[in-house]
Design an enzyme around this catalytic site. Structure first.
Site, mmCIF file in Angstrom:
data_model
loop_
_atom_site.group_PDB
_atom_site.id
_atom_site.type_symbol
_atom_site.label_atom_id
_atom_site.label_comp_id
_atom_site.label_asym_id
_atom_site.label_seq_id
_atom_site.Cartn_x
_atom_site.Cartn_y
_atom_site.Cartn_z
ATOM 1 N N PHE A 1 -63.444 78.830 30.615
ATOM 2 C CA PHE A 1 -62.637 79.934 31.148
ATOM 3 C C PHE A 1 -61.199 79.738 30.683
ATOM 4 O O PHE A 1 -60.589 78.707 30.948
ATOM 5 C CB PHE A 1 -62.679 80.000 32.678
ATOM 6 C CG PHE A 1 -61.923 81.190 33.196
ATOM 7 C CD1 PHE A 1 -62.531 82.432 33.267
ATOM 8 C CD2 PHE A 1 -60.584 81.084 33.559
ATOM 9 C CE1 PHE A 1 -61.825 83.551 33.708
ATOM 10 C CE2 PHE A 1 -59.876 82.201 33.994
ATOM 11 C CZ PHE A 1 -60.496 83.436 34.070
ATOM 12 N N ASP B 1 -56.470 73.117 27.449
ATOM 13 C CA ASP B 1 -56.127 74.071 28.512
ATOM 14 C C ASP B 1 -56.027 73.310 29.831
ATOM 15 O O ASP B 1 -57.031 72.980 30.455
ATOM 16 C CB ASP B 1 -57.191 75.175 28.589
ATOM 17 C CG ASP B 1 -56.875 76.212 29.665
ATOM 18 O OD1 ASP B 1 -55.993 75.943 30.518
ATOM 19 O OD2 ASP B 1 -57.522 77.271 29.659
ATOM 20 N N LYS C 1 -50.974 77.723 36.815
ATOM 21 C CA LYS C 1 -51.387 77.530 38.202
ATOM 22 C C LYS C 1 -50.437 76.701 39.087
ATOM 23 O O LYS C 1 -49.596 77.269 39.759
ATOM 24 C CB LYS C 1 -52.817 76.986 38.248
ATOM 25 C CG LYS C 1 -53.834 78.044 37.777
ATOM 26 C CD LYS C 1 -55.226 77.837 38.306
ATOM 27 C CE LYS C 1 -56.092 79.072 38.130
ATOM 28 N NZ LYS C 1 -56.823 79.187 36.881
HETATM 29 C C1 LIG Z 1 -56.964 80.218 35.850
HETATM 30 C C2 LIG Z 1 -57.169 79.732 34.460
HETATM 31 C C3 LIG Z 1 -56.683 80.458 33.358
HETATM 32 C C4 LIG Z 1 -56.025 81.805 33.513
HETATM 33 O O1 LIG Z 1 -54.848 81.723 34.242
HETATM 34 P P1 LIG Z 1 -54.212 83.045 34.925
HETATM 35 O O2 LIG Z 1 -52.941 82.542 35.526
HETATM 36 O O3 LIG Z 1 -55.209 83.556 35.903
HETATM 37 O O4 LIG Z 1 -53.950 84.013 33.851
HETATM 38 C C5 LIG Z 1 -56.831 79.905 32.100
HETATM 39 N N1 LIG Z 1 -57.439 78.717 31.928
HETATM 40 C C6 LIG Z 1 -57.917 77.984 32.962
HETATM 41 C C7 LIG Z 1 -58.547 76.661 32.712
HETATM 42 C C8 LIG Z 1 -57.815 78.483 34.261
HETATM 43 O O5 LIG Z 1 -58.321 77.781 35.285
#
Ligand SMILES: *Cc1c(COP(=O)(O)O)cnc(C)c1O
Length: 395
Positions: A135, A220, A249
């Site tokens: 994700f 990420d 986050k």
């Molecule tokens: C939540 C998340 C995203 C996206 O972040 P948003 O702030 O919702 O755009 C991307 N990568 C990972 C691993 C995430 O947990």
């Protein structure tokens, strides 16, 4: 009618339906607790999905943001601020980033991924490898890296050139590193997939393979970063240095902010003046919040707390020896309780009724990502309640 029900009716009549119906209307928070519109209290074991790193209404964030609001809130990127420079420096230090590393601020994880995709494109090779289960966000670029078919299919065709390989399988990566590939994008722990950890040594092998192939390794850290796993960033526990990381986050403790961090002078030179931009990214309000988060994590030893309290929690859940629990995955305060039956949604609903917010991230997995300030005693109240919640959900 309860206040929650009345407000949720109005929500349904005014908000676009992409999130379904929210479970609660939250009115205020304090520490690791939130209260709904009817005054009911909940222990927040999800922290807005790994966002409220310092819990709710933390005095350091309230103080820093209040002070900044009274000074200057926005200046555009024609100008800069002490808060922006200070946060970039603090992030580079926390990451142990090599000389020549740089920070680009965004407003979300998705935007951090978009910046990473543009960085990858600057290698001159359009291919990007991501992992099954990944994700990375929902914008059309980030969505091309996200694996879940239900998220992707309504919007295809997406950005071309992205290939998904099995997560945790370094040999599969080796076979996929064709001359068209410019970057590999991976989560160090897959959060949305259900708190999935790769096998020991995987990220190190990915680093070796990408280095040999001259391919960028982009990690990420949107969910795992900012102390969530007990290191500032999850990659640091592996000893590798990636080429870039994305964060968001937890960084603002609830205030929207993200970043792309590029490691070393060569990678940092890929995006030159004029090649990328954002209006709000790096604004002093969000940066002041980020500075308060980093300073408080350091001052209060919250990296150590994440390990100590997270490990004790996992051990206590395993020690329940409950027949519906097969184990606890994850590190620090990013945890997935693995169940033998697909009852996680029912458990989460019953838990909420009992005053605990947890997330059924997969049918058989409960995800917890509580504030980094949480205490062992607070987590114990959930461990004590868990057996009865599981029995009721299975009944
Ligand atoms: C939540 C998340 C995203 C996206 O972040 P948003 O702030 O919702 O755009 C991307 N990568 C990972 C691993 C995430 O947990």
């Amino acid at each position: 009618m309860t206040a929650n029900a009345e407000l949720l009716g109005r929500y349904g009549d005014s908000l676009l339906g992409v999130f379904g119906t929210p479970a609660l209307v939250i009115e205020r928070g304090e520490g690791c607790y939130v209260w709904d519109a009817d005054g009911k209290r909940y222990l927040d074991l999800l922290a807005g999905i790994a966002v409220n790193a310092l819990g709710h209404n933390h005095p350091e964030i309230v103080g820093a943001v209040s002070k900044q609001v009274g000074e200057v809130v926005h200046v555009s990127n024609f100008f800069t601020t002490r808060a922006q420079i200070g946060l970039a420096e603090a992030l580079l230090k926390a990451a142990g980033a090599p000389d020549g590393s740089r920070v680009f601020f965004t407003n979300s994880g998705t935007e951090s991924m978009e910046a990473a995709i543009k960085l990858a494109r600057r290698t001159g090779r359009p291919g990007i490898i991501a992992a099954q289960g990944a994700f990375h966000g929902r914008s059309t670029g980030a969505l091309a890296l996200t694996a879940k078919a239900a998220y992707r299919e309504p919007f295809e065709p997406l950005l071309p050139g992205v290939k998904h390989i099995p997560y945790g399988d370094a040999d599969a990566l080796a076979g996929a590193l064709t001359p068209e590939v410019g970057a590999v994008v991976l989560e160090p722990i897959q959060g949305e997939a259900g708190v999935i950890e790769p096998p020991e040594g995987y990220l190190q092998r990915v680093r070796e393979l990408t280095r040999m192939a001259g391919v960028l390794m982009i990690v990420d850290e949107v969910q795992t970063g900012i102390g969530r796993t007990g290191d500032w960033f999850a990659f640091q526990s592996t000893g590798i240095v990636p080429d870039a990381i994305t964060i968001a986050k937890g960084l603002g403790g609830g205030v929207p902010i993200g970043a792309l961090m590029t490691f070393g002078p060569e990678v940092s030179a890929l995006l030159q003046p004029g090649m990328h931009g954002t209006t709000f990214g790096g604004n002093p309000l969000a940066c002041a919040a980020g500075l308060a988060v980093l300073a408080t994590i350091t001052r209060d030893g919250l990296l150590e707390n994440a390990i100590r309290v997270g490990d004790a929690f996992a051990a206590a859940v395993v020690a329940l020896e409950h027949p519906l629990i097969c184990g606890v995955r994850g590190r620090g305060l990013l945890r997935g309780i693995s169940l033998t039956e697909p009852i996680a949604p029912a458990v989460a609903t019953l838990a909420r009724d009992a005053g605990f917010i947890v997330n059924p991230v997969a049918p058989d997995t409960l995800r917890l990502a509580p504030p980094l300030i949480i205490t062992a005693a607070e987590l114990t109240t959930f461990v004590d309640a868990l057996p009865a919640l599981l029995d009721a959900a299975a009944a």
